[in-house]
Design a protein around this motif. Structure first.
Motif: not given
Length: 195
Positions: A186-195
């Protein structure tokens, strides 16, 4: 209590203090200090409170409320009975108050973590499972993709933020999974959305 033990210790130390054996005078002064006496009184009050804290009468207030509503349906329909039934059936009362009561009474407010797998290889790197509960507050950490490995890692932990106060996340930590979702690829932006 603690104050009584301290008083006995002070009596013992006063005898040694006259001879000043190994800095007993300093210890005597410390134990006699007003701030320590005040802290011990606060400690005793807290211990007393913890020993007598209220316990819930029932763990299932919502079920009990439904039972009472059913019993009131069979009762003679006076104005008070109708009002009580209306209150007990209101969504605010059932959903908010009784659910909160049952959650606290059952001590069901801690998140549950999945069990660790049994088949972890011996040479596997150490892994920590971290559980941070966010309540509309930011995590207090930034993430990035590692240039060489491509892993998602904690780039920075912001001083005073949730991650910093918890002491569970550190800069350089590799994120494997967030909220049960694997982050590999995943891209960091995608991970931020999960957080």
């Amino acid at each position: 209590g603690v104050s009584h033990v301290l008083t006995l210790a002070l009596q013992e130390l006063s005898l040694l203090c006259k001879r000043d054996v190994n800095g007993v005078g300093m210890l005597y002064d410390l134990l006699r200090s007003r701030w320590l006496q005040a802290l011990l009184k606060i400690y005793e009050c807290l211990q007393h409170y913890l020993g007598k804290r209220p316990a819930p009468v029932t763990l299932q207030a919502r079920a009990l409320s439904r039972e009472v509503v059913e019993l009131l349906r069979e009762a003679p329909q006076s104005g008070e009975v109708k009002e009580l039934r209306r209150l007990l059936r209101s969504p605010h009362f059932k959903a908010a108050l009784l659910s909160a009561h049952d959650t606290v009474a059952q001590k069901d407010f801690e998140p549950t973590l999945p069990p660790l797998p049994d088949n972890i290889p011996e040479n596997e790197e150490a892994m920590r499972i971290v559980c941070l509960v966010k309540n509309n507050q930011p995590l207090g950490a930034t993430i990035k993709r590692h240039e060489i490995t491509g892993d998602i890692t904690v780039a920075r932990v912001i001083h005073g933020g949730l991650a910093d106060r918890s002491g569970l996340l550190y800069a350089g930590d590799k994120l494997v999974e967030v909220n049960g979702v694997p982050v590999e690829g995943l891209e960091p932006e995608q991970v931020i959305n999960i957080l």
